[in-house]
Enzyme design. Structure first.
Site, PDB file in Angstrom:
ATOM      1  N   SER A 255      -2.737  -9.065   7.020  1.00  0.00           N
ATOM      2  CA  SER A 255      -2.202  -7.734   7.256  1.00  0.00           C
ATOM      3  C   SER A 255      -1.434  -7.788   8.567  1.00  0.00           C
ATOM      4  CB  SER A 255      -3.352  -6.733   7.342  1.00  0.00           C
ATOM      5  OG  SER A 255      -2.874  -5.526   7.891  1.00  0.00           O
TER       6      SER A 255
ATOM      7  N   ARG B 126       2.024   4.381  17.034  1.00  0.00           N
ATOM      8  CA  ARG B 126       1.463   5.407  16.148  1.00  0.00           C
ATOM      9  C   ARG B 126       1.755   6.843  16.577  1.00  0.00           C
ATOM     10  NH1 ARG B 126       2.032   1.889  12.452  1.00  0.00           N
ATOM     11  NH2 ARG B 126       0.244   0.589  11.931  1.00  0.00           N
TER      12      ARG B 126
ATOM     13  N   ASP C  81      -5.788   2.917  13.198  1.00  0.00           N
ATOM     14  CA  ASP C  81      -4.516   3.592  12.998  1.00  0.00           C
ATOM     15  C   ASP C  81      -4.654   4.964  12.342  1.00  0.00           C
ATOM     16  OD1 ASP C  81      -2.988   1.678  14.257  1.00  0.00           O
ATOM     17  OD2 ASP C  81      -2.773   0.460  12.454  1.00  0.00           O
TER      18      ASP C  81
ATOM     19  N   ASP D 200       0.805  -1.218   0.000  1.00  0.00           N
ATOM     20  CA  ASP D 200       0.000   0.000   0.000  1.00  0.00           C
ATOM     21  C   ASP D 200       0.840   1.271   0.000  1.00  0.00           C
ATOM     22  OD1 ASP D 200      -2.419  -1.257  -0.148  1.00  0.00           O
ATOM     23  OD2 ASP D 200      -2.792  -1.228   2.011  1.00  0.00           O
TER      24      ASP D 200
HETATM   25  N1  ARG Z   1      -6.141  -3.959  16.008  1.00  0.00           N
HETATM   26  C1  ARG Z   1      -4.863  -3.493  16.390  1.00  0.00           C
HETATM   27  C2  ARG Z   1      -4.928  -2.031  16.706  1.00  0.00           C
HETATM   28  O1  ARG Z   1      -5.852  -1.382  16.339  1.00  0.00           O
HETATM   29  C3  ARG Z   1      -3.792  -3.829  15.404  1.00  0.00           C
HETATM   30  C4  ARG Z   1      -3.838  -3.107  14.109  1.00  0.00           C
HETATM   31  C5  ARG Z   1      -2.796  -3.718  13.251  1.00  0.00           C
HETATM   32  N2  ARG Z   1      -2.592  -3.091  11.991  1.00  0.00           N
HETATM   33  C6  ARG Z   1      -2.341  -3.801  10.903  1.00  0.00           C
HETATM   34  N3  ARG Z   1      -2.088  -3.172   9.818  1.00  0.00           N
HETATM   35  N4  ARG Z   1      -2.331  -5.097  10.909  1.00  0.00           N
HETATM   36  O2  ARG Z   1      -4.054  -1.518  17.356  1.00  0.00           O
END
Ligand code: ARG
Length: 403
Positions: free
Chosen positions: A174, A94, A123, A14
């Site tokens: 992912s 993040r 995110d 991406d």
């Molecule tokens: N659900 C988790 C969170 O919101 C992990 C997100 C993981 N992101 C990914 N691109 N796999 O913190």
């Protein structure tokens, strides 16, 4: 808008497509920033790939130490675990990434920041709430939210533009990784009834394949911060790496979470977090020995708030500052050692000691040496039970089941 954009670049499908797309759609010079938070990979290859795809500049920032000392350890001190299961690896990275992107945008004189998040996840919220708090004037572009391509179309776009498709793009998952844990979603995991296939786990052995003999580890804490393993002093990054290896070998740290996302949907998430699991358990065991009952009760409530604010993208809020100050203060006597047994997927605390322990053998023992004044118990019970006795006399004791 100036002609520069700073893109948070992972090297994946991406964000690679995003470089091309930002150039095509917005005619911007793309500066790719890749942040090393312990997601072991070949960063020079990632950097080169950004340049090959068309970035005018590509930088890699080693943020492991900052991540551990200023993001992971504060969360550990708070015992922050989202919904009792998720140790928040992705969520903690993040705000740090947002800060580093803002720094880069300022240095480079860029007017915009871009990230590769979709419109369905947490995110995007964490990035954008943080960026808006740190640099209100900066514009934010979220290509993957705007371009409306399916995964297949994204792959086609990459092929059309000679963007190398990483092997991970052929996998349906992912994945996001850093020192504090690995997050895995998508593919068959979206069926909450199907057991996660063994192939998704790369940090942990399956409990079945883990050694038949338990491993033991002793972790030393100073004011809540882990500082030694088996008596050996280690910096935070090395300590976490060591524990990820050790606990992962014993299959510790797998989590299968039916998670409530901030955007309102439930999502099935798999995590591997061996070091986080062990450290959070050990830290809580030491707190159980060194904090009073009231401190522990209150701190558990703070832990829930703290986990929620990390998860919900509110790292740069004053509410966080307030809670962090309380948490730090609560750690004054959380020093000592915890011994854990690691065996086939489980970490169990089997020993703890502290110079500030509130556990008193002479008060707790049933053997000789007992100093607890048992003759005082009837008086205590008399006063403690007073309101119950009083109420029972006036209002009776009839219970719901009699009705
Ligand atoms: N659900 C988790 C969170 O919101 C992990 C997100 C993981 N992101 C990914 N691109 N796999 O913190």
């Amino acid at each position: 808008m100036s002609d520069k954009v700073v893109l948070a670049y992972s090297g994946g499908l991406d964000t690679s497509v995003a470089i091309k797309w930002l150039i095509e759609k917005y005619n911007l010079d793309v500066i790719a920033v890749t942040i090393d938070v312990g997601n072991e990979r070949d960063f020079s290859a990632v950097r080169q790939k950004a340049l090959n795809v068309g970035a005018v500049k590509a930088v890699v920032v080693d943020a492991k130490e900052t991540f551990v000392n200023h993001f992971v350890f504060p969360a550990l001190l708070a015992d922050a675990i989202y919904e009792g299961q998720y140790t928040l690896a992705t969520a903690l990275s993040r705000p740090l990434m947002a800060r580093l992107m803002v720094d880069t945008a300022r240095e480079e004189g860029a007017a915009a920041i871009a990230h590769g998040c979709t419109g369905k996840g947490n995110d995007q919220v964490r990035f954008e709430v943080s960026i808006n708090a740190l640099a209100p004037g900066l514009q934010i572009i979220a290509p993957a939210r705007e371009w409306g391509m399916t995964r297949e179309e994204t792959i086609n776009y990459a092929q059309r533009h000679n963007i190398p498709i990483p092997i991970t793009a052929s996998s349906p998952y992912s994945i996001d990784e850093n020192l504090w844990g690995k997050s895995i979603e998508c593919g068959v995991l979206e069926d909450p009834w199907s057991e996660p296939p063994e192939e998704i786990y790369t940090w942990t052995k399956s409990p079945e394949a883990a050694p038949d003999k338990p491993g033991y580890v002793e972790i030393g804490f100073e004011e809540g911060i882990p500082v030694t393993i088996d008596g050996q002093k280690l910096d935070g990054v090395s300590l976490i790496q060591r524990l990820n290896d050790l606990a992962g070998t014993h299959g510790v740290g797998r989590v299968d979470h039916m998670e409530n996302r901030l955007v309102g949907i439930k999502s099935r998430e798999i995590y591997e977090a061996p070091a986080a699991t062990v450290l959070l358990q050990a830290h809580q065991a030491l707190e159980a020995m060194t904090l009073s009952k009231d401190q522990l009760r209150f701190k558990q409530r703070v832990a829930g708030e703290y986990a929620d604010l990390i998860y919900n993208g509110l790292w740069f809020s004053q509410y966080h500052q307030d809670l962090a100050a309380y948490v730090k203060s609560s750690q004054r006597f959380v020093s000592g050692e915890v011994r854990l047994k690691l065996f086939k997927g489980n970490a169990t605390v089997v020993g703890r000691k502290s110079p500030f322990s509130l556990y008193s053998y002479s008060l707790a023992t049933y053997d000789k040496g007992d100093e607890f004044d048992q003759s005082a118990a009837p008086g205590f019970i008399h006063i403690w039970g007073l309101p119950v006795r009083n109420q029972a006399q006036v209002q009776g004791t009839s219970s719901l089941e009699e009705k």
